[in-house]
Design a protein around this motif. Sequence first.
Motif, short mmCIF file in Angstrom:
data_model
loop_
_atom_site.label_atom_id
_atom_site.label_comp_id
_atom_site.label_asym_id
_atom_site.label_seq_id
_atom_site.Cartn_x
_atom_site.Cartn_y
_atom_site.Cartn_z
N GLU A 1 0.84 -1.19 0.00
CA GLU A 1 0.00 0.00 0.00
C GLU A 1 0.88 1.24 0.00
OE1 GLU A 1 -2.26 -0.37 3.55
OE2 GLU A 1 -3.55 -2.00 2.78
N PRO A 2 0.41 2.34 -0.60
CA PRO A 2 1.21 3.58 -0.66
C PRO A 2 1.15 4.36 0.64
CG PRO A 2 -0.88 3.90 -1.77
CD PRO A 2 -0.85 2.45 -1.35
N VAL A 3 2.00 3.96 1.60
CA VAL A 3 1.94 4.57 2.93
C VAL A 3 3.22 5.33 3.31
CG1 VAL A 3 0.27 2.90 3.79
CG2 VAL A 3 2.71 2.42 4.02
N TYR A 4 4.23 5.31 2.45
CA TYR A 4 5.50 5.95 2.80
C TYR A 4 5.73 7.21 1.98
CZ TYR A 4 6.39 1.60 5.26
OH TYR A 4 6.29 0.55 6.13
N ASP A 5 6.16 8.27 2.67
CA ASP A 5 6.45 9.53 2.00
C ASP A 5 7.71 9.45 1.15
OD1 ASP A 5 4.44 11.47 3.42
OD2 ASP A 5 5.39 10.33 5.03
N VAL A 6 8.70 8.69 1.67
CA VAL A 6 9.96 8.50 0.96
C VAL A 6 10.29 7.02 0.96
CG1 VAL A 6 12.43 9.05 0.89
CG2 VAL A 6 10.80 10.77 1.70
N ARG B 1 2.52 11.81 -4.75
CA ARG B 1 3.37 12.98 -4.56
C ARG B 1 4.56 12.71 -3.63
NH1 ARG B 1 1.45 18.83 -6.08
NH2 ARG B 1 0.31 18.23 -7.94
N GLY B 2 4.85 11.44 -3.41
CA GLY B 2 5.99 11.07 -2.59
C GLY B 2 7.28 11.03 -3.40
N ILE B 3 8.37 10.62 -2.72
CA ILE B 3 9.69 10.60 -3.35
C ILE B 3 10.20 9.16 -3.38
CG2 ILE B 3 12.03 11.52 -3.32
CD1 ILE B 3 9.96 13.70 -3.51
N LEU B 4 10.62 8.71 -4.56
CA LEU B 4 11.24 7.41 -4.72
C LEU B 4 12.72 7.63 -5.02
CD1 LEU B 4 11.49 4.39 -5.17
CD2 LEU B 4 10.37 4.66 -7.39
N ILE C 1 4.73 10.71 -8.60
CA ILE C 1 5.89 10.38 -7.77
C ILE C 1 7.15 11.01 -8.36
CG2 ILE C 1 7.38 8.48 -7.02
CD1 ILE C 1 4.85 6.72 -6.99
N THR C 2 7.95 11.59 -7.51
CA THR C 2 9.25 12.13 -7.93
C THR C 2 10.31 11.05 -7.76
OG1 THR C 2 8.67 14.39 -7.28
CG2 THR C 2 11.01 13.88 -7.48
N VAL C 3 11.05 10.77 -8.82
CA VAL C 3 12.13 9.78 -8.77
C VAL C 3 13.47 10.51 -8.68
CG1 VAL C 3 13.25 7.87 -9.96
CG2 VAL C 3 10.78 8.16 -10.13
N LEU C 4 14.24 10.16 -7.66
CA LEU C 4 15.51 10.83 -7.39
C LEU C 4 16.65 9.83 -7.43
CD1 LEU C 4 17.05 13.40 -6.37
CD2 LEU C 4 16.57 12.60 -4.05
N GLY C 5 17.59 10.04 -8.35
CA GLY C 5 18.80 9.23 -8.38
C GLY C 5 19.79 9.75 -7.35
N SER C 6 20.47 8.83 -6.65
CA SER C 6 21.40 9.25 -5.59
C SER C 6 22.63 8.36 -5.63
CB SER C 6 20.70 9.15 -4.23
OG SER C 6 21.53 9.57 -3.19
N ARG C 7 23.81 9.00 -5.67
CA ARG C 7 25.04 8.21 -5.84
C ARG C 7 26.02 8.48 -4.71
NH1 ARG C 7 29.61 8.99 -9.52
NH2 ARG C 7 28.59 10.83 -10.35
N CYS C 8 27.10 9.20 -4.99
CA CYS C 8 28.16 9.44 -4.00
C CYS C 8 27.82 10.63 -3.12
CB CYS C 8 29.49 9.67 -4.70
SG CYS C 8 30.01 8.32 -5.76
N GLY C 9 28.51 10.74 -1.98
CA GLY C 9 28.25 11.84 -1.07
C GLY C 9 29.51 12.43 -0.49
#
Length: 323
Positions: free
Chosen positions: A214-219, A240-243, A265-273
């Motif tokens: 179910e769609p229960v998580y914001d991120v 309207r959540g973030i994946l 849904i916004t899709v965000l790629g995440s790599r190095c920090g």
Amino acid sequence: MKAVVFDETLKLDNNYEKPVPAKGEALIKVKLAGICNTDFEITKGYMGYKGILGHEFVGVVEDVNSDDKSLVGKRVVAEISYGCHEPDCEWCNQGLVRHCPNRHTIGIWKKDGCFAEYITLPTEILFEVPENVSDEQAVFVEPLAAACEIVEQLHIQPIQKVLVQGDGKLGLTTALALNAYNYDVVLAGRHQNKLDIAKAQGVKTILSQDLKKEPVYDVVVEATGSISGFEDAMVLTKPRGILVLKSTVAGSKEINLAPIVINEITVLGSRCGQFKPALRLLEKERIDFSPLISGVYGIDNAIEAFERNKEKDSLKVLIKFDK
């Protein structure tokens, strides 16, 4: 010097030429290094890289080729990429060297890695390790920094619910990092023994099969590296959540992306920090990586260490250079 080299095959070279630091570089004696899944993927042809593998390490600076010798004798870790710093490079000028098209990436692209007794690196990417942080904790700075990158990219509100999918090295590290920042985070995975590592440090956990679709998580942070994990993530993310895609998902299976459009849904790629936030978390002892260490091998047994890293129950395998 001894070095773990990949050139069509993986081997231990006992007579690899010791590097000499160029202007602005430091000569570092490696103490401890960690095997990453990327190292394994390179042995299967990823990036077409040939040379010394490895990008997660802690070592001691023995010399610096510059007038500033302040790092000599200091224990350091290093970011994995450095840019060209050409005047017209928009990425380097913005401090985003990880996206510089002419970057060097340790043990992955254009630069020998850390699975060797010595490595040379620009001083600009070196960070001194706090005295209270052990070598065994410091060697996790690179993957921890990658987890902290999510916080840099995304403002997570205190009331939002976060789900991390995947209980491998990546998922565990991400869940531990977000929990250290006091977010409401749940880690989902298929292995109770791995979930228990996070649970022991205050992270809420759940077996993947017990998740209600179910769609229960914001991120939702996808760290399974599987297409099915990505498909589940779309279902679990609120409208309207973030994946956040933390693992690279590759495959030929068709994926129905309609939920992303329908639920906006916004899709965000995440790599190095960045390393500084990760080092602060370790200095403040907000995370303990000891339970993730599956084995420590001497450099003479490095090939055996790679075999151990392939095993399903393995999390982080380390290569030790000190006798």
